[in-house]
Every structure is written in structure tokens, then in C-alpha cells.
Design a protein around this motif. Structure first.
Motif, mmCIF file in Angstrom:
data_model
loop_
_atom_site.group_PDB
_atom_site.id
_atom_site.type_symbol
_atom_site.label_atom_id
_atom_site.label_comp_id
_atom_site.label_asym_id
_atom_site.label_seq_id
_atom_site.Cartn_x
_atom_site.Cartn_y
_atom_site.Cartn_z
ATOM 1 N N GLN A 176 2.010 -32.845 -19.034
ATOM 2 C CA GLN A 176 1.110 -31.806 -18.554
ATOM 3 C C GLN A 176 1.887 -30.558 -18.158
ATOM 4 N N CYS A 177 1.254 -29.416 -18.302
ATOM 5 C CA CYS A 177 1.837 -28.144 -17.899
ATOM 6 C C CYS A 177 0.684 -27.174 -17.651
ATOM 7 N N ILE A 187 -5.157 -25.322 -16.299
ATOM 8 C CA ILE A 187 -4.310 -26.004 -15.324
ATOM 9 C C ILE A 187 -5.012 -27.246 -14.800
ATOM 10 N N PRO A 188 -4.488 -28.450 -15.024
ATOM 11 C CA PRO A 188 -3.338 -28.658 -15.916
ATOM 12 C C PRO A 188 -3.780 -28.753 -17.372
ATOM 13 N N TYR A 189 -2.840 -28.453 -18.264
ATOM 14 C CA TYR A 189 -3.065 -28.603 -19.700
ATOM 15 C C TYR A 189 -2.386 -29.890 -20.143
ATOM 16 N N SER A 224 0.377 -34.294 -11.722
ATOM 17 C CA SER A 224 -0.683 -34.942 -10.956
ATOM 18 C C SER A 224 -1.848 -34.001 -10.668
ATOM 19 N N GLY A 225 -1.894 -32.878 -11.377
ATOM 20 C CA GLY A 225 -2.968 -31.926 -11.156
ATOM 21 C C GLY A 225 -2.447 -30.507 -11.082
ATOM 22 N N SER A 226 -3.210 -29.650 -10.409
ATOM 23 C CA SER A 226 -2.862 -28.227 -10.366
ATOM 24 C C SER A 226 -1.855 -27.888 -9.286
#
Length: 309
Positions: free
Chosen positions: A141-142, A129-131, A117-119
Motif C-alpha cells: 500500500q502507498c 489513500i491508501p492505494y 494499516s490505513g491513512s
């Protein structure tokens, strides 16, 4: 490092920690101060004393008198060497009655970041961030860290109730070179042994280590002692080529509650814990060269702290 090469395990449970320890040499005919039973395992596993990861159970067993001389001091994670290490007569002997065991350690989750949901609790460059489009789990995402990129805690984390921290996360790399690495670091302002701008390494990771498998996700588990009220955390890629990407996902940080790590609570039965000795025995330096032809005497201990500014 204050945790050092804190305790590191990877996807392969048998993988060795990433600390290149140089212990005091073993005498030619040394034997452990006590013979551990066949079913004994060190408890806590991967225990080391309050001076850092190099002073582990293996170190205590490397010279016959270490357990006797130092085994009741340098408590860490709620245990001394004589309590935690099989070679010193401690550890989990297997079987037996568990009723007299210390209360189970209580680890409290501080944060969990999956970056879906984001950083989350970290900040970094927008392209890292996020990738999107890659993840360890079922998400997409990561974090992606290029060379010299990092993610850092957005705000200070309250660690006043904890005596130790445990960090679990997953990492992946395809092209990072064997001589490159990335690190997980922490910063405790005003803590002993650290300057106001110093970060301490809790764990470092490189393809040169056993258990670091390229092109697949690896699990990292770090445990390190802390003494302070606030902390920041960061993951930093210190490789030197553009293609040296590192992906990080599912960062979970936990704290070991103080009242559990210190055993029974203060004041049980109306008394108070006895004071520790004013002067603890000095341990020999890790690379101290013993002369077994003369009277044995420990040299002054040298702390092996490793900081990255």
C-alpha cells in the motif's frame, strides 16, 4: 519559500536541488574570501541561511566580501555561513580533532507513515489513500495522487520544540509530464511572513529536475527552518492531466531539537548569550546588478518567498 525550495536531494546523490536560484552576478575576477582546504565539505551539507535556500554557501562565495559582511549573521540550523561554509573558512575541514566539534544535532522523529494499516497521519480521497497493490518497500500500500489531488495532515503537529524539520519520503511516477510537478508543503499558523491561509513550499518535484527518474522510485530529503508552535503538512499533485499519477510512500518527519540547534545551552558558566545586533546588514537583492566601477554597497535585500494558496 520559507524553506523553499527548501534543500532537496533525490535518489542520485549528485542531483542538484530543485531551486532555480538567481544569485547576484559574480565579478569577473572574484575569488572566495578564504580558500577552502581540499578535504573540506560544507557542514551541515546543503546549508543555507535564515533567509532561505537561495542564500547558500555558493552564494556566500560568489562575491569576495560576502563572508566577511554577512557570515556571522543569519544563523540557520545552528550555524552561520562562517561556521558552515568551506568558502568562508568553516565547514568540516577533514581529519583534525573532533573533540572541539559542536554536539551532534539531535533529530527527533515526529511521525512515520507507510500506509500499510490505513491513512495514518494523513487524510485524502478514498481512492488515493491508501492505494492498494503498490508500494516502495515490502508492503502493498502507498498513496496515489491524481491530478489536483492532495493528502493533508489530519491534525496539527506540535513543533514547538524544534528549530528545523526534516522530511524523507519516496515517490514514483510513470506518465507525469516534464512541465508538471508535485509539491510538499507546510503551514504554520501565525508565523512571520505567512497569512492565515498560506501554505509554504518545502520542496517541488518535476521530471525536468536532475534525479527525477520516471518509472522508478526516487527518494526525497527536505530540510527547512521553522518558527512556530503548530504545523500542518500536505503533498499535492498540481499536474493537469488525468494520467499524471504520483505515488508517495514512507513519509518520515523529524524535528531538530532547539537546545541542540542553538549550540550550548543558555546560562552555561553563569552567563547568558550576547544579544544579536539590533540591525543586521542588508544583503543585495538576488538579481541586483552591481556596478563595480562605483563604490560597492549592498542593496536592500528582497526576501524570495513562494506561497501557494
Amino acid at each position: 519559500s520559507p524553506s523553499g525550495s527548501p534543500t532537496v536531494t533525490t535518489k542520485n546523490p549528485s542531483a542538484a536541488p530543485s531551486f532555480a536560484a538567481t544569485k547576484a552576478p559574480k565579478p569577473p575576477t572574484s575569488s572566495p574570501s578564504s580558500s577552502p582546504s581540499a578535504g573540506c565539505v560544507d557542514d551541515p551539507s546543503n546549508w543555507y541561511d535564515s533567509d532561505g535556500p537561495r542564500y547558500d554557501c555558493e552564494w556566500y562565495g560568489s562575491i569576495p566580501f560576502y563572508c566577511k559582511l554577512y557570515g556571522d549573521y543569519y544563523e540557520n540550523f545552528g550555524h552561520t555561513a562562517n561556521e558552515a561554509c568551506c568558502v568562508c573558512g568553516g565547514g568540516d575541514q577533514g581529519g583534525g580533532d573532533d573533540d572541539d566539534d559542536d554536539d551532534d544535532d539531535v533529530w527527533e522523529q515526529i511521525s512515520e507513515d507507510t500506509f500499510e494499516s490505513g491513512s495514518g497521519n494523513f487524510r485524502g480521497s478514498r481512492n488515493s489513500i491508501p492505494y492498494r497493490g503498490f508500494s516502495h518497500g515490502d508492503g502493498n500500500q502507498c498513496v496515489r495522487l491524481n491530478r489536483r489531488q492532495k493528502i493533508t495532515s489530519k491534525r496539527f503537529v506540535d513543533i514547538d520544540d524544534y528549530s528545523a524539520l526534516r522530511v524523507n519520503f519516496w515517490y514514483f511516477s510513470k506518465d507525469i509530464a516534464p512541465n508538471d510537478k508535485f509539491v510538499f508543503e507546510y503551514y504554520i499558523p501565525g508565523s512571520w511572513g505567512q497569512g492565515s491561509t498560506s501554505w509554504a513550499i518545502a520542496g517541488e518535484f518535476s521530471p525536468e529536475q536532475d534525479g527525477f527518474e520516471l518509472n522508478e522510485w526516487n527518494e526525497a530529503n527536505l530540510t527547512f527552518n521553522v518558527d512556530g508552535k503548530w504545523a500542518l503538512f500536505r503533498v499535492r499533485n498540481i499536474s493537469n492531466e488525468k494520467k499524471d499519477f504520483v505515488f508517495v510512500d514512507e513519509i518520515i518527519i523529524e524535528g531538530l531539537l532547539n537546545n541542540e540547534s542553538e549550540g550550548e545551552s543558555v546560562g552555561v558558566g553563569g552567563g547568558i548569550p550576547p544579544a544579536k545586533p539590533v540591525t543586521l546588514p542588508d544583503k543585495p537583492a538576488l538579481d541586483f546588478d552591481f556596478n563595480f566601477g562605483s563604490a560597492l554597497g549592498p542593496a536592500s535585500k528582497q526576501k524570495s518567498s513562494k506561497f501557494w494558496d
